[in-house]
Design a protein around this motif. Structure first.
Motif, PDB file in Angstrom:
ATOM      1  N   VAL A   6       0.787  -1.237   0.038  1.00 18.21           N
ATOM      2  CA  VAL A   6       0.154   0.123  -0.163  1.00 18.21           C
ATOM      3  C   VAL A   6       0.984   1.237   0.228  1.00 18.21           C
ATOM      4  O   VAL A   6       1.726   1.598   0.843  1.00 18.21           O
ATOM      5  N   ILE A   7       0.703   2.212  -1.143  1.00 15.95           N
ATOM      6  CA  ILE A   7       1.611   3.394  -0.951  1.00 15.95           C
ATOM      7  C   ILE A   7       0.369   4.437  -0.792  1.00 15.95           C
ATOM      8  O   ILE A   7      -0.216   4.854  -1.967  1.00 15.95           O
ATOM      9  N   GLU A   8       0.470   5.090   0.421  1.00 18.92           N
ATOM     10  CA  GLU A   8      -0.613   6.100   0.671  1.00 18.92           C
ATOM     11  C   GLU A   8      -0.050   7.111   1.674  1.00 18.92           C
ATOM     12  O   GLU A   8       0.346   6.547   2.597  1.00 18.92           O
ATOM     13  N   ASP A   9      -0.263   8.228   1.334  1.00 17.69           N
ATOM     14  CA  ASP A   9       0.230   9.298   2.110  1.00 17.69           C
ATOM     15  C   ASP A   9      -0.598   9.608   3.525  1.00 17.69           C
ATOM     16  O   ASP A   9      -0.204   9.872   4.434  1.00 17.69           O
ATOM     17  N   ASP A  10      -1.921   9.458   3.218  1.00 19.86           N
ATOM     18  CA  ASP A  10      -2.624   9.590   4.329  1.00 19.86           C
ATOM     19  C   ASP A  10      -2.653   8.495   5.519  1.00 19.86           C
ATOM     20  O   ASP A  10      -3.070   7.364   5.138  1.00 19.86           O
ATOM     21  N   PRO A  11      -2.150   9.086   6.727  1.00 23.57           N
ATOM     22  CA  PRO A  11      -1.899   7.919   7.505  1.00 23.57           C
ATOM     23  C   PRO A  11      -3.290   7.109   8.160  1.00 23.57           C
ATOM     24  O   PRO A  11      -3.264   5.964   8.267  1.00 23.57           O
ATOM     25  N   ALA A  12      -4.311   7.915   8.119  1.00 21.65           N
ATOM     26  CA  ALA A  12      -5.525   7.061   8.459  1.00 21.65           C
ATOM     27  C   ALA A  12      -6.129   6.194   7.302  1.00 21.65           C
ATOM     28  O   ALA A  12      -6.454   5.061   7.832  1.00 21.65           O
TER      29      ALA A  12
END
Length: 249
Positions: A6-12
């Motif tokens: 998973v490459i995602e900047d939003d921590p939530a």
């Protein structure tokens, strides 16, 4: 189950995806930035990548192009951008599918299954049997005489690659290019060490090979112990000592 990156900047959102996919039985790794995600994709060889387009260090489209230049790992773009130009640009850059936030986990998992089916290729997920050694690419499980082998991710990738070339001698340069994605070589000692670890799991050694045979000056061959294949003598000096520490995934 699949190994998902998973490459995602939003921590939530990242935490929610990791938790939900893990609860569904997948092995999950994650990155908040594009370059870190690219490095993980190269090092860990995930089965599928979930990619957000809005990353802090580079645009997701650029990351997708960079990944496609070196790997054909299935990529599902997961983003809030739902305009046609963004969809077309992502697909043209090499995305296998596109999911718009918010979405349900059932939908996401169904799309993952569909992408993995499409990209597995003929025989890509077919179980392999060499003697009493059985390897299932779909479940990423290997057994010897019916007993499960406790393999790290890289050990399994190496064993699967050799099994798909059973009876053939493959060079360490080929192994580095196809398993480690290092087409220019330079890391043959890494192959030696992993071969030593893999031999230990198979209950054999370089001096007393069963399935894995080092061919002097040429490479490595996987064959059932009963097979009488001609070739140069085994060279136990090619591999790391069998007392090398056990790897972790």
């Amino acid at each position: 189950m699949a190994h998902v990156l998973v490459i995602e900047d939003d921590p939530a959102i990242r935490s929610a995806l990791v938790r939900s996919l893990t609860d569904r039985g997948h092995a999950v790794s994650s990155a908040r930035a594009g370059l870190d995600g690219l490095q993980q994709a190269l090092d860990d060889s995930p089965d599928v990548v979930l990619l957000d387009l809005g990353l802090p260090d580079l645009d997701g489209h650029s990351l997708l192009s960079m990944l496609r230049a070196v790997r054909q790992t299935p990529v599902i773009v997961v983003t809030a951008r739902d305009d046609d130009p963004s969809v077309v640009k992502a697909l043209d850059a090499g995305a296998d599918d596109y999911v718009v936030k918010p979405f349900g986990m059932d939908q996401l998992e169904a799309r993952m299954r569909a992408v993995l089916r499409r990209t597995s290729g003929d025989g890509g997920s077919q179980a392999l049997e060499i003697g009493e050694l059985a390897i299932d690419p779909a479940s990423r499980e290997a057994t010897l005489r019916g007993e499960a082998l406790d393999l790290s991710r890289r050990e399994f990738d190496l064993l699967l690659y050799l099994a798909r070339h059973a009876g053939e001698v493959v060079s360490k340069r080929e192994v580095l290019a196809d398993v480690w994605n290092q087409p220019y070589g330079g890391g043959e000692r890494t192959v030696d060490v992993h071969l030593s670890w893999l031999r230990r799991k198979l209950g054999e050694s370089a001096a007393h090979p069963g399935y894995l045979h080092s061919i002097r000056g040429v490479g490595i061959r996987l064959a059932a112990p009963s097979e009488d294949l001609e070739g140069p003598a085994d060279d136990s000096a090619d591999d790391a000592p069998d007392g090398a520490p056990d790897p972790r995934p």
